[in-house]
Scaffold this motif. Structure first.
Motif, short mmCIF file in Angstrom:
data_model
loop_
_atom_site.label_atom_id
_atom_site.label_comp_id
_atom_site.label_asym_id
_atom_site.label_seq_id
_atom_site.Cartn_x
_atom_site.Cartn_y
_atom_site.Cartn_z
N PRO A 44 0.86 -1.15 -0.14
CA PRO A 44 0.73 0.05 -0.28
C PRO A 44 0.98 1.15 0.15
O PRO A 44 1.83 1.58 0.41
N PRO A 45 0.44 2.48 -0.40
CA PRO A 45 0.75 3.80 -0.96
C PRO A 45 1.00 4.40 0.77
O PRO A 45 0.39 4.03 1.02
N GLU A 51 1.02 6.86 -5.28
CA GLU A 51 2.46 6.41 -4.93
C GLU A 51 3.82 6.92 -4.45
O GLU A 51 3.57 7.83 -6.06
N THR A 52 4.67 6.66 -3.98
CA THR A 52 5.16 7.65 -4.22
C THR A 52 6.53 7.03 -4.95
O THR A 52 6.66 6.23 -5.38
N LYS A 53 7.89 7.92 -5.10
CA LYS A 53 8.80 7.02 -5.67
C LYS A 53 9.57 6.27 -5.50
O LYS A 53 10.05 5.15 -5.51
N SER A 54 9.65 6.27 -3.75
CA SER A 54 10.34 5.62 -3.52
C SER A 54 8.80 3.85 -2.92
O SER A 54 9.73 3.04 -2.60
N ASP A 55 7.88 4.17 -2.63
CA ASP A 55 7.23 3.40 -3.00
C ASP A 55 7.48 2.78 -3.94
O ASP A 55 7.21 0.90 -4.40
N THR A 59 8.80 -1.72 -5.11
CA THR A 59 7.15 -2.71 -5.59
C THR A 59 8.93 -3.68 -6.53
O THR A 59 9.12 -4.46 -7.22
N GLN A 60 9.16 -2.52 -7.10
CA GLN A 60 9.73 -2.76 -8.63
C GLN A 60 11.29 -3.45 -7.83
O GLN A 60 11.07 -4.98 -8.42
N ASN A 61 12.33 -3.57 -6.38
CA ASN A 61 12.95 -4.24 -6.05
C ASN A 61 12.33 -5.43 -5.98
O ASN A 61 12.93 -6.93 -6.23
N GLN A 62 11.01 -5.39 -5.10
CA GLN A 62 10.41 -6.40 -4.74
C GLN A 62 10.25 -8.07 -6.16
O GLN A 62 10.70 -8.71 -6.23
#
Length: 146
Positions: A44-45, A51-55, A59-62
């Motif tokens: 969840p954001p 969604e932030t850049k960090s969010d 997610t992309q790393n996962q």
């Protein structure tokens, strides 16, 4: 009894290779197609509406990590001559996603990994496995740690 389509669903973030290895053995024994599904909850954001850049980066790393794991398992199965499909499920509801996938793809045997978890995680994943068990209408194996 024979199983034409075997699926392994990885539903916990901390899992072992036990369910994959069992799925590989079953696919080999019954000359079946194997599907490995990595399930991940959508994060969840931090802020409710966007969604932030960090969010997005988290997610992309996962996703990158899970895709790499799926590729490794695909290579292992292909070396052994087992036909394999891989699927990454990014979802809000793992149990319903898995049940829908099993029904839509006419899976005969579903193998679910169930490693050692904290007490809080046990409650969540017990519920997920219970829903899958009651609604998937296929044979279900749950692998637990020794």
């Amino acid at each position: 009894m024979t199983f034409h389509k075997v699926a392994v669903a990885i539903i916990t973030p901390t899992h072992t290779k036990k369910s994959f290895e069992l799925g590989l053995e079953m696919a080999k024994k019954f000359d079946s197609e194997l599907t490995v599904i990595e399930c991940m909850y959508k994060t969840p954001p931090k802020f409710y509406f966007f969604e932030t850049k960090s969010d997005k980066k988290t997610t992309q790393n996962q996703i990158t990590k899970l895709k790499a794991e799926l590729e490794n398992w695909k290579a292992v199965a292909q070396k052994q001559g087992i036909p394999i499909k891989t699927k990454l499920a990014l979802t809000d509801n793992i149990s319903h996603w898995v049940v829908d996938y099993v029904k839509e793809n006419k899976i005969d045997l579903l193998i679910v990994d169930y490693p050692k978890l904290s007490m809080e995680e046990i409650t969540l994943f017990d519920d997920i496995i219970s829903i899958i068990h009651h609604k998937s209408h296929c044979h279900l194996l749950t692998t637990k740690p020794s």
